[in-house]
Scaffold this active site. Structure first.
Site, PDB file in Angstrom:
ATOM      1  N   THR A 192       0.809  -1.219   0.000  1.00  0.00           N
ATOM      2  CA  THR A 192       0.000   0.000   0.000  1.00  0.00           C
ATOM      3  C   THR A 192       0.845   1.273   0.000  1.00  0.00           C
ATOM      4  OG1 THR A 192      -0.081   0.014   2.423  1.00  0.00           O
ATOM      5  CG2 THR A 192      -1.919  -1.070   1.253  1.00  0.00           C
ATOM      6  N   ASN A 193       2.033   1.206   0.622  1.00  0.00           N
ATOM      7  CA  ASN A 193       2.839   2.396   0.916  1.00  0.00           C
ATOM      8  C   ASN A 193       2.132   3.316   1.912  1.00  0.00           C
ATOM      9  OD1 ASN A 193       5.373   3.649   0.552  1.00  0.00           O
ATOM     10  ND2 ASN A 193       4.486   5.188  -0.788  1.00  0.00           N
ATOM     11  N   TRP A 194       1.231   2.757   2.673  1.00  0.00           N
ATOM     12  CA  TRP A 194       0.536   3.520   3.712  1.00  0.00           C
ATOM     13  C   TRP A 194       1.528   3.950   4.787  1.00  0.00           C
ATOM     14  CZ3 TRP A 194      -0.636   3.555   8.895  1.00  0.00           C
ATOM     15  CH2 TRP A 194      -1.767   4.286   9.272  1.00  0.00           C
TER      16      TRP A 194
END
Length: 286
Positions: free
Chosen positions: A236-238
């Protein structure tokens, strides 16, 4: 102050049991961040509960937490986040050529399964330490996450091809100058060497075309996935630290569906979401 999108319409992609997010950062109060502010997410700081909510929204069962640039080479916050999340989480830490075998054993006991090379502004350990960190990761049975300006892939190919550990070419290779056939050929050769994987994550960070469909990133992703669908992982690269305004915050469900559309079929999606990351990062198989 930023409002992060934590729920909404569910992804259209049917999420298989055991799906893994291989790229996120997590934060807990009480841990110092770099004085220069590099890598710090916008206030208010995201919390583990916010990520758990996002996991439920997207249908995820496991997560790989990557050491954030904001904490530099101090892995204390990462270890605390792994304790907070429990067995559904694994970690990718920052080590240096001076990290001792005793410290690597301690990190392994805490759920760390990988080491990070980040040769971009804000990164704690760059390509100058690549071979030394690689040797340590190989000895520990860890995977490496390697991120740099992929515009330089052709000249870096000999070094990358010689790596001893399993490693992931991060964030769509971040080819800031734009991908050429030569770049794509390098990536294919590295993946054919059987120690390199390719990560779909953060497409917005290096796209020259922009959203919502990121056609330049999509073109490369489709070609790489068609070449080696069993060597793709996704993340996600959250919490999307590059977003500092609420209106710029991406919709994770839309990004997930977009990334999955770049894979050739349901078998490839099962591999990218479940089978490949579980084997690579040390989760039990489903």
């Amino acid at each position: 102050m930023i409002t992060r999108k934590l729920n909404g319409a569910a992804p259209l992609t049917p999420m298989p049991k055991g799906a893994v997010d291989t790229q996120m950062h997590m934060y807990l109060p009480g841990f110092a961040m770099r004085a220069d502010g590099a890598g710090r997410p916008a206030d208010p700081l995201p919390t583990p509960d916010m990520y758990r909510e996002t996991m439920r929204w997207l249908g995820l069962d496991a997560v790989v937490i990557t050491q954030g640039n904001a904490h530099g080479a101090d892995n204390a916050a990462l270890l605390a986040c792994l304790r907070e999340m429990g067995d559904c989480a694994r970690g990718v830490a920052v080590i240096t050529p001076d990290t001792t075998a005793k410290e690597i054993a301690r990190l392994s006991d805490g759920g760390i399964v990988g080491a990070r090379i980040m040769d971009l502004p804000g990164g704690a350990v760059g390509l100058d330490a690549l071979e030394a960190v690689d040797a340590m990761a190989a000895d520990a049975g860890w995977v490496m996450a390697v991120q740099f300006d992929g515009s330089h892939l052709p000249e870096l190919e000999p070094r990358l091809a010689a790596l001893k550990s399993r490693w992931v070419l991060d964030h769509h290779a971040k080819i800031f100058d734009g991908a050429t056939p030569a770049h794509i050929d390098v990536i294919k050769r590295l993946m054919d060497g059987e120690r390199c994987w390719f990560k779909f994550a953060g497409c917005y960070e290096s796209s020259r075309d922009g959203g919502p469909d990121y056609p330049d990133i999509a073109s490369v992703a489709r070609e790489i996935a068609a070449h080696a669908p069993d060597r793709i992982v996704w993340g996600t690269n959250w919490p999307h630290n590059a977003a500092h305004r609420s209106e710029d915050y991406p919709d994770d469900a839309q990004l997930l569906d977009l990334a999955m559309s770049w894979l050739p079929d349901d078998t490839a999606r099962q591999a990218a979401l479940v089978d490949t990351p579980r084997a690579l990062y040390g989760f039990d198989p489903v």
